[in-house]
Structures are given as structure tokens and as C-alpha cells.
Scaffold this motif. Structure first.
Motif, PDB file in Angstrom:
ATOM      1  N   THR A 193       2.716 -71.398  50.965  1.00  0.00           N
ATOM      2  CA  THR A 193       2.653 -69.807  50.715  1.00  0.00           C
ATOM      3  C   THR A 193       3.377 -69.500  49.696  1.00  0.00           C
ATOM      4  O   THR A 193       4.694 -69.492  49.872  1.00  0.00           O
ATOM      5  CB  THR A 193       2.846 -69.036  52.122  1.00  0.00           C
ATOM      6  N   PRO A 194       2.989 -68.806  48.584  1.00  0.00           N
ATOM      7  CA  PRO A 194       3.645 -68.588  47.435  1.00  0.00           C
ATOM      8  C   PRO A 194       5.005 -67.392  47.914  1.00  0.00           C
ATOM      9  O   PRO A 194       4.813 -66.445  48.640  1.00  0.00           O
ATOM     10  CB  PRO A 194       2.771 -67.642  46.542  1.00  0.00           C
ATOM     11  N   SER A 195       5.870 -67.882  47.170  1.00  0.00           N
ATOM     12  CA  SER A 195       7.419 -67.129  47.655  1.00  0.00           C
ATOM     13  C   SER A 195       8.076 -67.099  46.063  1.00  0.00           C
ATOM     14  O   SER A 195       8.434 -68.228  45.631  1.00  0.00           O
ATOM     15  CB  SER A 195       8.011 -67.529  48.496  1.00  0.00           C
ATOM     16  N   LEU A 196       8.508 -66.026  45.691  1.00  0.00           N
ATOM     17  CA  LEU A 196       9.423 -65.851  44.493  1.00  0.00           C
ATOM     18  C   LEU A 196      10.524 -64.716  45.239  1.00  0.00           C
ATOM     19  O   LEU A 196      10.044 -63.754  45.350  1.00  0.00           O
ATOM     20  CB  LEU A 196       8.775 -65.258  43.336  1.00  0.00           C
ATOM     21  N   GLU A 197      11.711 -65.272  44.978  1.00  0.00           N
ATOM     22  CA  GLU A 197      12.725 -64.354  45.580  1.00  0.00           C
ATOM     23  C   GLU A 197      14.090 -64.703  44.922  1.00  0.00           C
ATOM     24  O   GLU A 197      14.366 -65.772  44.260  1.00  0.00           O
ATOM     25  CB  GLU A 197      13.155 -64.601  47.147  1.00  0.00           C
ATOM     26  N   GLY A 198      15.120 -63.902  44.984  1.00  0.00           N
ATOM     27  CA  GLY A 198      16.446 -64.128  44.508  1.00  0.00           C
ATOM     28  C   GLY A 198      16.373 -64.176  42.988  1.00  0.00           C
ATOM     29  O   GLY A 198      15.879 -63.513  42.156  1.00  0.00           O
ATOM     30  N   GLU A 199      17.296 -65.015  42.748  1.00  0.00           N
ATOM     31  CA  GLU A 199      17.629 -65.215  41.054  1.00  0.00           C
ATOM     32  C   GLU A 199      16.368 -65.844  40.487  1.00  0.00           C
ATOM     33  O   GLU A 199      16.132 -65.387  39.343  1.00  0.00           O
ATOM     34  CB  GLU A 199      18.787 -66.376  41.188  1.00  0.00           C
ATOM     35  N   LYS A 200      15.577 -66.584  41.118  1.00  0.00           N
ATOM     36  CA  LYS A 200      14.344 -67.151  40.608  1.00  0.00           C
ATOM     37  C   LYS A 200      13.469 -66.092  40.483  1.00  0.00           C
ATOM     38  O   LYS A 200      12.556 -66.146  39.184  1.00  0.00           O
ATOM     39  CB  LYS A 200      13.642 -68.131  41.539  1.00  0.00           C
TER      40      LYS A 200
ATOM     41  N   LYS B 170       8.482 -66.022  58.349  1.00  0.00           N
ATOM     42  CA  LYS B 170       8.382 -66.125  56.883  1.00  0.00           C
ATOM     43  C   LYS B 170       7.164 -65.877  56.404  1.00  0.00           C
ATOM     44  O   LYS B 170       6.684 -65.351  55.541  1.00  0.00           O
ATOM     45  CB  LYS B 170       9.249 -67.322  56.494  1.00  0.00           C
ATOM     46  N   ILE B 171       6.335 -66.919  57.148  1.00  0.00           N
ATOM     47  CA  ILE B 171       4.802 -66.830  56.410  1.00  0.00           C
ATOM     48  C   ILE B 171       4.121 -65.661  56.489  1.00  0.00           C
ATOM     49  O   ILE B 171       3.546 -65.003  55.803  1.00  0.00           O
ATOM     50  CB  ILE B 171       3.971 -68.040  57.412  1.00  0.00           C
ATOM     51  N   LEU B 172       4.230 -64.788  57.927  1.00  0.00           N
ATOM     52  CA  LEU B 172       3.774 -63.418  57.981  1.00  0.00           C
ATOM     53  C   LEU B 172       4.292 -62.692  57.082  1.00  0.00           C
ATOM     54  O   LEU B 172       3.768 -61.611  56.581  1.00  0.00           O
ATOM     55  CB  LEU B 172       3.922 -62.849  59.336  1.00  0.00           C
ATOM     56  N   LEU B 173       5.852 -62.749  56.818  1.00  0.00           N
ATOM     57  CA  LEU B 173       6.394 -61.679  55.690  1.00  0.00           C
ATOM     58  C   LEU B 173       5.709 -61.910  54.354  1.00  0.00           C
ATOM     59  O   LEU B 173       5.383 -60.820  53.653  1.00  0.00           O
ATOM     60  CB  LEU B 173       7.697 -62.003  55.578  1.00  0.00           C
ATOM     61  N   LEU B 174       5.327 -63.158  54.022  1.00  0.00           N
ATOM     62  CA  LEU B 174       4.902 -63.379  52.667  1.00  0.00           C
ATOM     63  C   LEU B 174       3.324 -62.960  52.576  1.00  0.00           C
ATOM     64  O   LEU B 174       3.026 -62.502  51.651  1.00  0.00           O
ATOM     65  CB  LEU B 174       5.176 -65.001  52.101  1.00  0.00           C
ATOM     66  N   MET B 175       2.872 -63.387  53.573  1.00  0.00           N
ATOM     67  CA  MET B 175       1.139 -62.988  53.864  1.00  0.00           C
ATOM     68  C   MET B 175       1.014 -61.657  53.573  1.00  0.00           C
ATOM     69  O   MET B 175      -0.189 -61.095  53.132  1.00  0.00           O
ATOM     70  CB  MET B 175       0.514 -63.713  55.006  1.00  0.00           C
ATOM     71  N   ALA B 176       1.808 -60.773  54.452  1.00  0.00           N
ATOM     72  CA  ALA B 176       1.739 -59.480  54.327  1.00  0.00           C
ATOM     73  C   ALA B 176       1.990 -58.849  53.049  1.00  0.00           C
ATOM     74  O   ALA B 176       2.026 -57.401  53.010  1.00  0.00           O
ATOM     75  CB  ALA B 176       2.715 -58.476  55.379  1.00  0.00           C
ATOM     76  N   ARG B 177       2.384 -59.363  52.166  1.00  0.00           N
ATOM     77  CA  ARG B 177       2.319 -58.737  50.657  1.00  0.00           C
ATOM     78  C   ARG B 177       1.056 -58.521  50.003  1.00  0.00           C
ATOM     79  O   ARG B 177       0.675 -57.949  49.140  1.00  0.00           O
ATOM     80  CB  ARG B 177       2.844 -59.538  49.615  1.00  0.00           C
ATOM     81  N   ASN B 178      -0.217 -59.011  50.934  1.00  0.00           N
ATOM     82  CA  ASN B 178      -1.607 -58.717  50.799  1.00  0.00           C
ATOM     83  C   ASN B 178      -2.092 -57.852  51.679  1.00  0.00           C
ATOM     84  O   ASN B 178      -1.971 -57.916  53.002  1.00  0.00           O
ATOM     85  CB  ASN B 178      -2.307 -59.951  50.705  1.00  0.00           C
ATOM     86  N   ASP B 179      -2.516 -56.665  51.147  1.00  0.00           N
ATOM     87  CA  ASP B 179      -2.986 -55.520  52.043  1.00  0.00           C
ATOM     88  C   ASP B 179      -4.159 -56.079  53.079  1.00  0.00           C
ATOM     89  O   ASP B 179      -4.004 -55.611  54.194  1.00  0.00           O
ATOM     90  CB  ASP B 179      -3.516 -54.415  51.319  1.00  0.00           C
ATOM     91  N   SER B 180      -5.055 -56.653  52.511  1.00  0.00           N
ATOM     92  CA  SER B 180      -6.057 -57.417  53.593  1.00  0.00           C
ATOM     93  C   SER B 180      -5.396 -58.302  54.757  1.00  0.00           C
ATOM     94  O   SER B 180      -5.803 -58.217  55.801  1.00  0.00           O
ATOM     95  CB  SER B 180      -7.121 -58.156  52.714  1.00  0.00           C
TER      96      SER B 180
END
Length: 256
Positions: free
Chosen positions: A84-91, A144-154
Motif C-alpha cells: 500500500t503506497p505511503s509517502l510521509e514525513g521527510e521522505k 494504517k492500511i485503511l488510512l492509506l487506502m482512504a486517500r482514494n475517494d472510491s
């Protein structure tokens, strides 16, 4: 299959699994004992991969197959999180400043979120969460998975439609003193309510607002939790008719 980095999916396949569930806080031992797998899940995973299935399809199938197996839930959700793609913080800040392909990268991430959603990742993640409510490791990983997936409206529609909001609120109650679980729960609620007023209304059904405010107050000294909680409350305030209820629940005292 030979080139697959199995370490990114959890412990090395073919070795003894030593994950333990945890109770109350991530990292502490849980009293619930994991069930033994009904078959050699490592061999089955390799077999599925050799049959041409993608890692996403394979992991989701394994989670469904071994829904009641706590060890499989820990390994499977960790593997799903790795995909599940994640880009956070300093990265994240570095890519925003230095990389000209920022928009392209965002599109790639959205494509992967959409793919996971179409494969049923949101629904199986919620099912795993509900099947192992007492395990803080599973709660933190699935949140964490739901947090990331919820970046997509669908995906937010899928999460809400599969009773994801009651599951999130239940996790906050079950792991009331776990800051990590709360940070991810509030992050998921924040993304779910970002652009959909109907989702805001879904959170406020029953005791949703009161639970959110109480949970934020319990972790008032943790800046990461409070940041996500305030963002979620801000989104809820987009519904004008909810503002009095939010204030009555004590949100103003929390913010001020």
C-alpha cells in the motif's frame, strides 16, 4: 517467484513464525493464543504466486482463507501494508521539493490504491480487524492500511459501505490507551471525511462524535494523535448542522 522479496511480506517463508499478538499496547503480549494454521500457508502462498496471481491477489486470498488465524492475520496484513503506497514525513518533503515527477508519482499511488480497492482489500482488512479486535498489532496495521487506502475517494465509499466506521470507533474503544492505534484511527477518519459530507454523517450516527472527542482527550499529550484528531474534527465541522453537536461533546475545550 524467484525474484520476489518475501522479506517485505513479513518473516521469511519456510521458517518458524514467532509473531505474538499484543494486548492494549503495540509490543506487549496478548493473552489470546493464536490458532495453528490448518495447512502450510507458506507452501500455499508460493503455489498461488507460481499460478500467476499478483502479490495483492495472493495476500487477499490468504487472508480470506485463514481469517480466524491470528498469525496469518499479522503476516497477511503486514504484507498488504507493504503493498500500500505511503509517502510521509521527510521522505515526502524531499520528493515534493526535489523531484519533477511528483504529479506522476501521485498518479501511480492512486492507481495502486484503486487496484487494491477493486481487489477487495478494504473489505478484507475490515473483516480481519473485526476478527481479531483484541490484538493491537492487527488493529494498528489494519488502521494504517485503511488510512492509506482512504486517500482514494472510491475506497472511502467501500470502507464506509463495509461498516468501516463502526469498526474504527470500536478499535478506539478496545485499545483506548494505545496512541499508535489512535493516531491511525484518527488518520483514517480524517481521510474518510475529507470530501464527503455523507461520511461525516455516518461517523456521527450514535455516539460517534462523543467517542472521537473522548479518545482525543485521552491522548492530549501526544501531538501526533491530537493533530490527526483535530483534522478529523475539522472535516466533521464542514457539516454545519453537526457543529453544535461537536461543540456540545467538548471539542472546543479540546482545541483551546
Amino acid at each position: 517467484v524467484e525474484n520476489t522479496d518475501w522479506h517485505s511480506f513479513g518473516p521469511e517463508l519456510g521458517t518458524e513464525v514467532r509473531e505474538q499478538p499484543c494486548h492494549g499496547h503495540v509490543g506487549q503480549l496478548e493473552t489470546e493464543s493464536p490458532t495453528q494454521p490448518s495447512e502450510d500457508s507458506s507452501s500455499r502462498l508460493i503455489s498461488l504466486m507460481k499460478s500467476g496471481n499478483s502479490p495483492e491477489v495472493t495476500i487477499i486470498a490468504e487472508l480470506k482463507q485463514h481469517m480466524g488465524d491470528l498469525v496469518a492475520a499479522q503476516r497477511g496484513t503486514a504484507a498488504l501494508l507493504a503493498l500500500t503506497p505511503s509517502l510521509e514525513g521527510e521522505k515526502l518533503e524531499h520528493i515534493q521539493k526535489k523531484h519533477s515527477r511528483w504529479i506522476g508519482l501521485l498518479n501511480e499511488m492512486q492507481a495502486q490504491y484503486s487496484k487494491l480497492g477493486e481487489l477487495g482489500a478494504a473489505e478484507v482488512t475490515i473483516d480481519v480487524l473485526l476478527s481479531h479486535q483484541k490484538c493491537a498489532i492487527v488493529a494498528a496495521t489494519t488502521m494504517k492500511i485503511l488510512l492509506l487506502m482512504a486517500r482514494n475517494d472510491s475506497n472511502t465509499v467501500k470502507i464506509v459501505g463495509h461498516k468501516g466506521i463502526p469498526a474504527i470507533l470500536a478499535s478506539m474503544q478496545q485499545h483506548s490507551m494505545d496512541a499508535t492505534v489512535h493516531e491511525y484511527c484518527f488518520g483514517a477518519l480524517r481521510n474518510i471525511t475529507l470530501s464527503n459530507l455523507d461520511h461525516c454523517a455516518a461517523i456521527t450516527d450514535g455516539e460517534g462524535i462523543r467517542l472521537v472527542v473522548q479518545a482525543a482527550r485521552r491522548h492530549i499529550s501526544n501531538s501526533l494523535v491530537v493533530q490527526q484528531a483535530c483534522a478529523a474534527l475539522k472535516n466533521l465541522c464542514a457539516c454545519r448542522n453537526l457543529r453544535p453537536r461537536i461543540a456540545h461533546a467538548g471539542a472546543l475545550d479540546l482545541i483551546v
